[in-house]
Scaffold this active site. Sequence first.
Site, PDB file in Angstrom:
ATOM      1  N   HIS A 168     -46.282 -39.381  68.322  1.00  0.00           N
ATOM      2  CA  HIS A 168     -46.298 -39.328  69.577  1.00  0.00           C
ATOM      3  C   HIS A 168     -47.169 -38.469  70.108  1.00  0.00           C
ATOM      4  CE1 HIS A 168     -41.810 -40.402  69.590  1.00  0.00           C
ATOM      5  NE2 HIS A 168     -42.233 -41.471  70.271  1.00  0.00           N
ATOM      6  N   CYS A 255     -38.002 -33.286  70.405  1.00  0.00           N
ATOM      7  CA  CYS A 255     -37.505 -34.306  70.709  1.00  0.00           C
ATOM      8  C   CYS A 255     -36.087 -34.172  70.422  1.00  0.00           C
ATOM      9  CB  CYS A 255     -37.983 -35.430  69.497  1.00  0.00           C
ATOM     10  SG  CYS A 255     -38.104 -34.717  67.997  1.00  0.00           S
TER      11      CYS A 255
HETATM   12  C1  CIR Z   1     -38.928 -42.199  65.540  1.00  0.00           C
HETATM   13  O1  CIR Z   1     -39.790 -42.734  64.776  1.00  0.00           O
HETATM   14  O2  CIR Z   1     -38.670 -42.622  66.705  1.00  0.00           O
HETATM   15  C2  CIR Z   1     -38.126 -40.939  64.764  1.00  0.00           C
HETATM   16  N1  CIR Z   1     -37.995 -41.205  63.248  1.00  0.00           N
HETATM   17  C3  CIR Z   1     -38.855 -39.707  65.482  1.00  0.00           C
HETATM   18  C4  CIR Z   1     -38.817 -39.575  66.999  1.00  0.00           C
HETATM   19  C5  CIR Z   1     -39.238 -38.298  67.366  1.00  0.00           C
HETATM   20  N2  CIR Z   1     -39.518 -38.043  68.732  1.00  0.00           N
HETATM   21  C6  CIR Z   1     -39.998 -37.291  69.394  1.00  0.00           C
HETATM   22  O3  CIR Z   1     -40.888 -36.625  68.743  1.00  0.00           O
HETATM   23  N3  CIR Z   1     -39.963 -37.438  70.684  1.00  0.00           N
END
Ligand code: CIR
Length: 262
Positions: A168, A255
């Site tokens: 991201h 997140c």
């Molecule tokens: C994913 O790949 O979607 C999750 N394992 C990690 C999401 C992390 N989200 C974020 O940094 N906003």
Amino acid sequence: MKHRSYQFTHALCREPAQSVTQGLRLSDHGNPDPELLARQHDIYIQALKTAGVIVNIMPAREAFPDSVFVEDAALVLKGAAILLQPGAASRAGEPEALLEDGTAYFKSIVKPDLGGPIDGGDILVFDDLILAGLSARTSAAGAEGLAKAAAEFGYDLRAAQTPPDILHFKSHCSLLDHQTVISTPGLARSGCFDGFKVLTTPEDEPQGSNVIRVNDYVIMSAEAPQTIDMLRAEGFEVLPVPTTEVAKIDGAVSCCSLRYSL
Ligand code: CIR
């Protein structure tokens, strides 16, 4: 005084599921330990409370291994939640789960047709401007759709490019105050923060670039010691929290919560 984008009264989190061991990841560093992850999540919630916000916690959703990363399912502007369209198939139902479990926590909740995928992790919100990093999870159409929805709340949206090989946009940058960001050197060189003051992390500590400024505090990974020292030297009040378990599935501090003011 103008309301700043780092001033919050509330945060919304979700308890991590036991299925978090199945969380998505770009490369394998072993499965997170669900018990340790839950303990680290508690410390994170405590840090949010120390920073002065009321924290509400939704129940775990076993069907969604990544649902602890609640930031990806919605963007909250002026207390109103805009449901997003996560770019990973296994996460597509998370906005609906947020609608079911979280509606009461917002002023309002809307589900616009965004026309394409967009993850909250690609969205950086300033006082009146949003930067959306195009990535494997966020398309130009999704960013355009969000631009329309965000305009109704008085925000301009500018598309940027999430660096290749990272999940991201905010894996490599965060807001420190209304005119300052922290970024990895590579992302800073792309020029997307022109007009802002940019602090850069050491080349070997990209994990220091995902922080959350919450009121007078900066919550960030304890696994970024050089960046912690740097921010403290800049005068920021830093609250380090352990992130070893979420990091195994590409998670970080931003997140794990939605932050907003009511
Ligand atoms: C994913 O790949 O979607 C999750 N394992 C990690 C999401 C992390 N989200 C974020 O940094 N906003």
